[in-house]
Design a protein around this motif. Structure first.
Motif, mmCIF file in Angstrom:
data_model
loop_
_atom_site.group_PDB
_atom_site.id
_atom_site.type_symbol
_atom_site.label_atom_id
_atom_site.label_comp_id
_atom_site.label_asym_id
_atom_site.label_seq_id
_atom_site.Cartn_x
_atom_site.Cartn_y
_atom_site.Cartn_z
ATOM 1 N N SER A 302 -71.158 -14.610 -24.993
ATOM 2 C CA SER A 302 -69.988 -13.479 -25.314
ATOM 3 C C SER A 302 -69.818 -12.343 -24.550
ATOM 4 O O SER A 302 -68.844 -12.190 -23.788
ATOM 5 C CB SER A 302 -70.101 -12.945 -26.863
ATOM 6 O OG SER A 302 -70.165 -13.838 -27.865
ATOM 7 N N VAL A 303 -70.967 -11.797 -24.080
ATOM 8 C CA VAL A 303 -70.917 -10.766 -23.082
ATOM 9 C C VAL A 303 -70.657 -11.119 -21.379
ATOM 10 O O VAL A 303 -69.932 -10.356 -20.930
ATOM 11 C CB VAL A 303 -72.332 -9.876 -23.123
ATOM 12 C CG1 VAL A 303 -72.584 -8.875 -21.867
ATOM 13 C CG2 VAL A 303 -72.683 -9.267 -24.294
ATOM 14 N N VAL A 304 -71.397 -12.361 -21.210
ATOM 15 C CA VAL A 304 -70.799 -12.945 -19.879
ATOM 16 C C VAL A 304 -69.358 -13.201 -19.681
ATOM 17 O O VAL A 304 -68.898 -12.900 -18.905
ATOM 18 C CB VAL A 304 -71.973 -14.265 -19.527
ATOM 19 C CG1 VAL A 304 -71.710 -14.923 -18.446
ATOM 20 C CG2 VAL A 304 -73.414 -13.713 -19.427
ATOM 21 N N LEU A 305 -68.969 -13.966 -20.786
ATOM 22 C CA LEU A 305 -67.598 -14.165 -20.567
ATOM 23 C C LEU A 305 -66.612 -13.088 -20.609
ATOM 24 O O LEU A 305 -65.648 -13.137 -19.983
ATOM 25 C CB LEU A 305 -67.200 -15.294 -21.815
ATOM 26 C CG LEU A 305 -67.851 -16.658 -21.701
ATOM 27 C CD1 LEU A 305 -67.513 -17.503 -22.945
ATOM 28 C CD2 LEU A 305 -67.068 -17.451 -20.532
ATOM 29 N N GLY A 306 -67.101 -12.208 -21.422
ATOM 30 C CA GLY A 306 -66.277 -10.971 -21.302
ATOM 31 C C GLY A 306 -66.178 -10.144 -19.985
ATOM 32 O O GLY A 306 -65.353 -9.825 -19.469
ATOM 33 N N LEU A 307 -67.344 -10.284 -19.149
ATOM 34 C CA LEU A 307 -67.578 -9.706 -17.880
ATOM 35 C C LEU A 307 -66.653 -10.330 -17.135
ATOM 36 O O LEU A 307 -65.946 -9.756 -16.174
ATOM 37 C CB LEU A 307 -69.178 -9.880 -17.419
ATOM 38 C CG LEU A 307 -70.200 -8.816 -18.188
ATOM 39 C CD1 LEU A 307 -71.426 -9.156 -17.731
ATOM 40 C CD2 LEU A 307 -69.731 -7.341 -18.001
ATOM 41 N N GLY A 308 -66.877 -11.668 -17.063
ATOM 42 C CA GLY A 308 -65.899 -12.654 -16.011
ATOM 43 C C GLY A 308 -64.421 -12.450 -16.465
ATOM 44 O O GLY A 308 -63.557 -12.244 -15.573
ATOM 45 N N GLY A 309 -63.956 -12.568 -17.564
ATOM 46 C CA GLY A 309 -62.717 -12.778 -18.030
ATOM 47 C C GLY A 309 -61.975 -11.310 -17.830
ATOM 48 O O GLY A 309 -60.883 -11.476 -17.665
ATOM 49 N N GLY A 310 -62.643 -10.182 -18.047
ATOM 50 C CA GLY A 310 -61.924 -8.925 -18.031
ATOM 51 C C GLY A 310 -61.713 -8.794 -16.753
ATOM 52 O O GLY A 310 -60.327 -8.141 -16.432
ATOM 53 N N ALA A 311 -62.353 -8.822 -15.689
ATOM 54 C CA ALA A 311 -62.280 -8.893 -14.283
ATOM 55 C C ALA A 311 -61.177 -9.952 -13.863
ATOM 56 O O ALA A 311 -60.390 -9.479 -12.934
ATOM 57 C CB ALA A 311 -63.596 -9.108 -13.483
ATOM 58 N N LEU A 313 -58.850 -11.023 -15.393
ATOM 59 C CA LEU A 313 -57.318 -10.903 -15.818
ATOM 60 C C LEU A 313 -56.904 -9.780 -14.859
ATOM 61 O O LEU A 313 -55.796 -10.062 -14.664
ATOM 62 C CB LEU A 313 -57.568 -10.480 -17.241
ATOM 63 C CG LEU A 313 -56.025 -9.756 -17.993
ATOM 64 C CD1 LEU A 313 -55.166 -10.868 -17.733
ATOM 65 C CD2 LEU A 313 -56.239 -9.259 -19.292
ATOM 66 N N VAL A 314 -57.551 -8.670 -14.583
ATOM 67 C CA VAL A 314 -56.875 -7.593 -13.969
ATOM 68 C C VAL A 314 -56.701 -8.361 -12.480
ATOM 69 O O VAL A 314 -55.591 -7.778 -11.788
ATOM 70 C CB VAL A 314 -58.028 -6.454 -13.428
ATOM 71 C CG1 VAL A 314 -57.536 -5.493 -12.699
ATOM 72 C CG2 VAL A 314 -58.268 -5.871 -14.994
ATOM 73 N N LEU A 315 -57.688 -9.112 -11.668
ATOM 74 C CA LEU A 315 -57.351 -9.663 -10.421
ATOM 75 C C LEU A 315 -56.231 -10.406 -10.295
ATOM 76 O O LEU A 315 -55.288 -10.355 -9.541
ATOM 77 C CB LEU A 315 -58.641 -10.398 -10.110
ATOM 78 C CG LEU A 315 -59.791 -9.491 -9.857
ATOM 79 C CD1 LEU A 315 -61.050 -10.338 -9.837
ATOM 80 C CD2 LEU A 315 -59.561 -8.675 -8.232
ATOM 81 N N ALA A 316 -55.818 -11.229 -11.580
ATOM 82 C CA ALA A 316 -54.672 -12.004 -11.369
ATOM 83 C C ALA A 316 -53.536 -11.276 -11.598
ATOM 84 O O ALA A 316 -52.528 -11.666 -10.855
ATOM 85 C CB ALA A 316 -54.791 -12.983 -12.836
ATOM 86 N N LEU A 317 -53.466 -10.464 -12.245
ATOM 87 C CA LEU A 317 -52.129 -9.349 -12.321
ATOM 88 C C LEU A 317 -51.999 -8.512 -11.069
ATOM 89 O O LEU A 317 -50.976 -8.320 -10.593
ATOM 90 C CB LEU A 317 -52.382 -8.530 -13.647
ATOM 91 C CG LEU A 317 -52.452 -8.996 -14.844
ATOM 92 C CD1 LEU A 317 -52.726 -7.926 -15.960
ATOM 93 C CD2 LEU A 317 -51.179 -9.699 -15.172
#
Length: 410
Positions: A302-311, A313-317
């Protein structure tokens, strides 16, 4: 001095307006999932029909996003966004009615309003804050994700204690939408210079770089919506209680929000975003691979996916603004990336669920997510540098001065 003070006050008000708009772009969606069982039982909806409440907004995003640049060119981006906020508030208010018609009609309006906001925010940031793209994109993604996480967490408690139950839990977000409308009204009255007519409102379908940005947006969106839809069930089938699975999903979103705050600092020290985007995508791959190999370590993944997913999303935007030549092209690129991206996001959870049904387990679906993350890692190396120009112009692989400044601005 007075003009400088007035200009600064106007910019501060604009930033607040953008952040409050961002706060409304996910909350009315993430609060649906925890209440789906109550809604289905109260209205007598079949599971497939109830599932449309999560799918309809994503389909609305995909269908309406390509139209936004032309509408913005005709009516003005600020006025169009104000109108979209009114539509969003109306949709939430209609969904407060405890009927199936009100529920689905309101959901369609909500999807339409959010679709416009999704496309216009990167364009407005590029237009008004060209040297602060990374910082403001991170800020609005953080606000959007943080409010969304809170909305999913408070949905059930509100439904249990507030009069009206689940309909109040879904409808109470209308107050935030009304606040956004009121805060945005001053921007609708500010005269803006007309954008140069260079074909920038046409979507850049012929640009390879635009397709790379679109693919990155689509793959990270697919991953996010698969995780928020299926991750609790994956955990439950591996021995985690339903309540604990819900908290693990909240942990994923909370870690993603905190991670998004760190992205501007990382972007500031890089010449471009290729290494950062590829590394964050590789973290997602590690999370999916971990779920495949050791699903019992639910907290860690859960933590690993949150680390990658949050970054990611910001990069995609941020890519939408950073890769665009100007605000007009940013709007067109945003429309293209979000149209295809949310179409993938709508299809992803369905395919993931079908693979689970066909294979009678989670191994095949998780292999799919590992493949998607690997593809995202490769695409990141293409999407992290260059400039998409107006229709008919050639993409420039060298970052523009404004882009270089925006990646290093504090």
């Amino acid at each position: 001095m007075e003009n400088t003070s007035t200009r600064r006050s106007g910019q501060v008000l604009l930033v607040w307006g953008l952040l409050v708009v961002a706060a409304n772009l996910r909350a009315s969606l993430t609060g649906v999932g925890p209440l789906l069982d109550q809604v289905q039982a109260d209205l007598g909806l079949a599971p497939a029909v109830a599932g449309l409440l999560n799918t309809l907004p994503l389909l609305a995003f995909a269908a309406l996003s390509p139209m936004v640049p032309r509408l913005a060119a005709k009516w003005g981006a600020d006025r169009l966004l104000g109108g979209a906020l009114v539509v969003l508030a109306l949709g939430i208010a209609i969904r407060w009615l405890p009927t199936a018609v009100g529920l689905f009609a309101g959901t369609v309006l909500i999807g339409a309003g959010i679709a416009v906001g999704n496309v216009l925010l990167p364009s407005l940031i590029k237009r008004d804050f060209p040297t602060k793209v990374g910082l403001l994109t991170s800020a609005y993604a953080t606000v959007m994700g943080g409010v969304a996480a809170v909305a999913s967490g408070v949905a059930v408690p509100i439904s249990e204690f507030a009069p009206g139950g689940w309909s109040t839990a879904l409808g109470c977000w209308v107050f935030f939408a009304v606040v956004a409308v009121l805060l945005w009204l001053p921007q609708m009255r500010v005269p803006r210079p007309a954008a140069p007519a260079r074909g920038g409102h046409r979507l850049p379908w012929g640009s390879g770089l635009a397709w790379a940005v679109t693919a990155f947006m689509g793959l990270q969106s697919l991953g996010f919506y698969v995780v928020v839809t299926w991750l609790p069930q994956v955990f439950q089938d591996n021995g985690v209680s339903p309540a604990a699975a819900g908290w693990l999903l909240f942990l994923f979103q909370a870690v993603a929000v905190l991670t998004s705050l760190a992205v501007p600092g990382a972007m500031r020290w890089a010449r471009d975003q290729r290494t950062l985007a590829a590394s964050c995508s590789a973290v997602l791959f590690l999370g999916y691979l971990g779920l495949f190999l050791a699903p019992g370590w639910a907290l860690l993944w859960s933590v690993v996916l949150g680390l990658g997913g949050g970054a990611c999303l910001v990069l995609a935007l941020a890519f939408i603004s950073l890769r665009a030549q100007d605000a007009t092209v940013a709007g067109a690129l945003s429309a293209m990336a979000q149209s295809i991206g949310y179409l993938l996001a709508a299809v992803g959870p369905v395919v993931f669920g079908l693979l689970h049904t066909v294979s009678s387990g989670w191994r095949a679906p998780l292999v799919l997510m590992c493949a998607a993350a690997a593809a995202q890692t490769i695409v990141a190396l293409l999407a992290g540098r260059g400039t998409v120009r107006a229709a008919g112009q050639v993409a420039d692989p060298v970052p523009s001065p404004a882009e270089q400044a925006s990646t290093r601005s504090p």
